[in-house]
Design an enzyme around this catalytic site. Structure first.
Site, PDB file in Angstrom:
ATOM      1  N   TRP A 101      50.031 145.711  16.682  1.00 53.83           N
ATOM      2  CA  TRP A 101      51.112 146.442  17.359  1.00 53.83           C
ATOM      3  C   TRP A 101      50.839 147.933  17.442  1.00 53.83           C
ATOM      4  O   TRP A 101      51.268 148.592  18.393  1.00 53.83           O
ATOM      5  CB  TRP A 101      52.465 146.159  16.705  1.00 53.83           C
ATOM      6  CG  TRP A 101      52.839 144.712  16.824  1.00 53.83           C
ATOM      7  CD1 TRP A 101      53.073 143.848  15.802  1.00 53.83           C
ATOM      8  CD2 TRP A 101      53.002 143.952  18.037  1.00 53.83           C
ATOM      9  NE1 TRP A 101      53.362 142.599  16.301  1.00 53.83           N
ATOM     10  CE2 TRP A 101      53.331 142.634  17.663  1.00 53.83           C
ATOM     11  CE3 TRP A 101      52.893 144.262  19.401  1.00 53.83           C
ATOM     12  CZ2 TRP A 101      53.556 141.617  18.590  1.00 53.83           C
ATOM     13  CZ3 TRP A 101      53.111 143.255  20.334  1.00 53.83           C
ATOM     14  CH2 TRP A 101      53.435 141.953  19.920  1.00 53.83           C
ATOM     15  N   ASP A 171      58.079 152.144  14.344  1.00 58.90           N
ATOM     16  CA  ASP A 171      58.399 150.826  14.903  1.00 58.90           C
ATOM     17  C   ASP A 171      58.789 149.942  13.716  1.00 58.90           C
ATOM     18  O   ASP A 171      57.945 149.617  12.887  1.00 58.90           O
ATOM     19  CB  ASP A 171      57.156 150.282  15.628  1.00 58.90           C
ATOM     20  CG  ASP A 171      57.319 148.841  16.123  1.00 58.90           C
ATOM     21  OD1 ASP A 171      58.384 148.233  15.892  1.00 58.90           O
ATOM     22  OD2 ASP A 171      56.364 148.329  16.748  1.00 58.90           O
ATOM     23  N   LYS A 195      63.260 139.809  16.099  1.00 56.51           N
ATOM     24  CA  LYS A 195      62.656 139.418  14.842  1.00 56.51           C
ATOM     25  C   LYS A 195      63.744 139.198  13.786  1.00 56.51           C
ATOM     26  O   LYS A 195      63.697 138.248  13.044  1.00 56.51           O
ATOM     27  CB  LYS A 195      61.670 140.487  14.349  1.00 56.51           C
ATOM     28  CG  LYS A 195      60.645 140.906  15.386  1.00 56.51           C
ATOM     29  CD  LYS A 195      59.629 139.804  15.687  1.00 56.51           C
ATOM     30  CE  LYS A 195      58.892 140.035  16.996  1.00 56.51           C
ATOM     31  NZ  LYS A 195      57.968 141.148  17.026  1.00 56.51           N
TER      32      LYS A 195
END
Ligand SMILES: *Cc1c(COP(=O)(O)O)cnc(C)c1O
Length: 360
Positions: A101, A171, A195
């Site tokens: 990511w 993040d 998530k």
């Protein structure tokens, strides 16, 4: 009906009580005569839902008044572009590379300015968080960027980096509302909610007000400019009404439970059950360095691809689903987000014990 223990990394399991509440409101929300799905985002009912969702989030995260909460679309991945577009005044930023990511975020930011990778754990397949003590923060960096919980590799920052006064952007997609954060330490916190908080298609961005300006990179799309979203209460265009409604329920579920301290304690207890087992197992091994372990995503392996496959298949037969590891890591990964009950982790550990006994 038989619901399984769903260890998916995302979209992921939701609290069952929340799903039932939503079910009870599916045909008629309050006295509106319609489902939330059918409602105008400009209606009074929906405005109340939006404000309740925001206020509950502000409450559980203790978000200070000088931070805005934005509900936007495009996934966490779109913020990989929105962050540099909104913040790169000097066209320079520092990134810490901790996995897939951040690699994507680094690549995206590189389209808009100079990206310095000031630390990385790529040398050991991202199985640890790099040393944060003596980071070479660039003098002209507009911000320092981290991914605080790495969903794929199962690492989590044990502490925040010292950014030497530079804006910290984080993040937190896969650890959102799983534990308290000191919001004051960040310039920007953002998370795709699928998530740990809701259905796919909604991103929460928490931004310090002084970072919300008209001074964005030329060519920044109107909807990606945080100021557009902030000035319009996340309603410049039609927001993800269903996501906002559902997240509001999940935030309330956390609040009713006692808030993020209680949530964290529950998550620590679940993670300890699994990690303790892994640390003592003769067959299964955790892949992450102990000081960098995530509370949310736990990758593990047997070291033998055939055994991994057999274990995943046996789990699946017993209603323990989605524990196959990410294709870049292999083995298994158990995502044990807020909504995964302790009993689910216990069922997984019981199955690991049984499997170990029959194979060692
Ligand atoms: C899943 C995930 C993303 C990507 O989210 P999308 O909403 O699919 O764009 C980004 N960062 C982290 C840490 C993630 O876990």
């Amino acid at each position: 009906m038989s619901r399984v223990f769903n260890f998916s990394a995302g979209p992921a399991c939701m609290p069952e009580s929340v799903l039932k509440e939503i079910q009870s409101e599916m045909l008629e929300y309050g006295t509106s005569g319609m489902s939330v799905m059918e409602m105008s985002h400009r209606s009074k009912d929906f405005e109340d839902i939006l404000h309740t969702t925001e206020n509950t989030l502000r409450d559980i995260m203790a978000i200070p008044d000088n931070y805005k909460v934005l509900f936007v679309q495009g996934g966490a991945s779109q913020q990989f572009a929105a962050v540099p577009m909104n913040l790169m005044k000097n066209k320079t930023a520092d990134y810490i590379n901790t996995g897939v990511w951040t690699k994507k975020a680094i690549k995206e930011a590189g389209m808009y300015g100079n990206v310095n990778v000031i630390a990385s754990s790529e040398d050991e397949t991202f199985t640890y968080i790099p040393d944060l003590d003596d980071l070479k923060i660039s003098d002209d960096a507009d911000y320092v960027y981290i991914c605080q919980n790495n969903t794929i590799y199962g690492t989590r920052y044990p502490k925040l980096p010292d950014t030497k006064g530079k804006v910290l952007v984080s993040d937190v997609s896969s650890m959102f509302v799983s534990e308290p954060l000191d919001v004051n330490k960040y310039g920007v916190i953002y998370a795709g909610v699928q998530k740990n908080a809701g259905p796919a298609g909604l991103v929460t961005v928490i931004v310090r007000e002084n970072l919300i300006t008209d001074d964005v990179l030329p060519g920044t799309p109107t909807t990606l400019k945080w100021k557009t979203q902030a000035d319009n209460d996340s309603m410049y265009n039609t927001p993800n009404t269903w996501g906002i409604y559902t997240c509001g329920k999940v935030f309330k579920w956390i609040k009713d439970m006692g808030g993020l301290e209680v949530m964290k304690a529950k998550n620590e207890k679940k993670a300890a059950l699994l990690y303790d087992y892994l640390d003592n197992s003769k067959l299964f091994k955790g892949t992450v360095r102990k000081d960098s372990r995530s509370l949310m995503n736990v990758p593990f392996v047997t070291g033998n691809d055939e055994l991994d496959k057999a274990f995943i298949a046996e789990c699946s037969e017993k209603g323990i689903k989605n524990i196959k590891g990410h294709r870049t890591v292999g083995g298994m990964r158990a995502s044990i987000y807020n909504a995964m009950p302790y009993e689910g982790v216990q069922a997984l550990v019981d199955e690991m014990e049984r499997f170990e006994k029959s194979h060692c």
